[in-house]
Design an enzyme around this catalytic site. Sequence first.
Site, PDB file in Angstrom:
ATOM      1  N   LYS A 173       0.987  -1.109   0.193  1.00  0.00           N
ATOM      2  CA  LYS A 173      -0.122  -0.265  -0.128  1.00  0.00           C
ATOM      3  C   LYS A 173       0.395   1.213   0.107  1.00  0.00           C
ATOM      4  O   LYS A 173       1.926   1.054   0.991  1.00  0.00           O
ATOM      5  CB  LYS A 173      -1.379  -0.076   1.611  1.00  0.00           C
ATOM      6  CG  LYS A 173      -1.787  -1.158   1.431  1.00  0.00           C
ATOM      7  CD  LYS A 173      -2.224  -1.551   2.878  1.00  0.00           C
ATOM      8  CE  LYS A 173      -2.046  -1.588   3.911  1.00  0.00           C
ATOM      9  NZ  LYS A 173      -2.729  -2.015   4.659  1.00  0.00           N
ATOM     10  N   THR A 204      -8.697   9.660   7.677  1.00  0.00           N
ATOM     11  CA  THR A 204      -8.622   8.391   7.351  1.00  0.00           C
ATOM     12  C   THR A 204      -8.617   7.168   8.584  1.00  0.00           C
ATOM     13  O   THR A 204      -7.700   6.408   7.883  1.00  0.00           O
ATOM     14  CB  THR A 204      -7.311   8.507   6.442  1.00  0.00           C
ATOM     15  OG1 THR A 204      -6.394   8.638   6.716  1.00  0.00           O
ATOM     16  CG2 THR A 204      -7.229   9.318   5.141  1.00  0.00           C
ATOM     17  N   GLY A 206      -8.485   3.804  10.477  1.00  0.00           N
ATOM     18  CA  GLY A 206      -8.959   2.950   9.838  1.00  0.00           C
ATOM     19  C   GLY A 206      -8.932   1.931   8.487  1.00  0.00           C
ATOM     20  O   GLY A 206      -9.539   1.233   7.899  1.00  0.00           O
ATOM     21  N   THR A 207      -8.382   2.886   7.523  1.00  0.00           N
ATOM     22  CA  THR A 207      -8.516   2.961   6.323  1.00  0.00           C
ATOM     23  C   THR A 207      -7.884   1.422   5.791  1.00  0.00           C
ATOM     24  O   THR A 207      -8.666   0.805   4.666  1.00  0.00           O
ATOM     25  CB  THR A 207      -7.101   3.289   5.099  1.00  0.00           C
ATOM     26  OG1 THR A 207      -7.381   4.943   5.315  1.00  0.00           O
ATOM     27  CG2 THR A 207      -7.610   3.410   4.329  1.00  0.00           C
ATOM     28  N   GLY A 208      -6.460   1.144   6.678  1.00  0.00           N
ATOM     29  CA  GLY A 208      -5.806  -0.529   6.406  1.00  0.00           C
ATOM     30  C   GLY A 208      -6.345  -1.240   6.848  1.00  0.00           C
ATOM     31  O   GLY A 208      -6.977  -2.777   6.374  1.00  0.00           O
ATOM     32  N   CYS A 209      -7.734  -1.244   7.881  1.00  0.00           N
ATOM     33  CA  CYS A 209      -8.656  -2.491   8.065  1.00  0.00           C
ATOM     34  C   CYS A 209      -9.483  -2.413   7.323  1.00  0.00           C
ATOM     35  O   CYS A 209     -10.135  -3.751   7.070  1.00  0.00           O
ATOM     36  CB  CYS A 209      -9.090  -1.965   9.790  1.00  0.00           C
ATOM     37  SG  CYS A 209      -7.569  -1.635  11.207  1.00  0.00           S
TER      38      CYS A 209
END
Length: 263
Positions: A173, A204, A206-209
Amino acid sequence: MIPNVLTVAGSDSGGGAGIQADLKTMLALGVHGMSVVTAVTAQNSLGVQGAWELPVEAVRAQYRSVVDDIGVQAVKTGMLASAELVEAVAELIAGTNAPAVVDPVGVSKHGDALLAASALDSVRTKLLPAATVATPNLDEVAQIAGVRVESEREMRAAAAAVLEYGPRWVLIKGGHLPGDAVDLLTDGSEEHWLRAPRHDNRHTHGTGCTLASAIASGLAKGRSVPEAVVEAKEYVTGAVAAGFALGGGIGPVDHGWRFRADV
């Protein structure tokens, strides 16, 4: 039948990341979300004020309770906190006949440590080999593989380094780089570069979860890995664009942005 997706991760009391973000994502994408809580955090828009991991036996019991009765079509892992939890969860997902999306969470959006340094070797040798897709961001690539990425052209070397640990696919990412939000998905032979415009929105959390849960939801529906990742990227891009202020710090992405777009 509605596909079942299991998240194995920590709780975010602020509701923007972790188990809460995972379940919201799964609902939004039309699958049935289930959870194994690995840790409880006291967390808000300003940061993580405290974290308490659950005993390994509690995590194992939750997992077996769900998988042995209900069954799963995909599993997603997030915050695992300790080497003992990493190894237990790796063993569980390796013994489950379902694709696994591993988000190797190391630090929170605010820079708070969510994985003990002593657990890194277990992530490398136990967890990543069990992954269908690993989804590290650039900080996690540096933490796990010792590769620092400062430009788009260096993402290929980062992917190769992570693939050495055994996941079938890796999604690097590149959201921390300047310019468009560029990610690289590869299994070492084929490559898929995913690009999206960068939205001027600092909310932003929580983007990865959210991305990992969206990929798991797609895999549970029978999508191929590239198809699931493309669909997940589209969903997350919309969620980031619609992210909103919450509290006095960094707000969450909007997991229900598609519902509100239809109003």
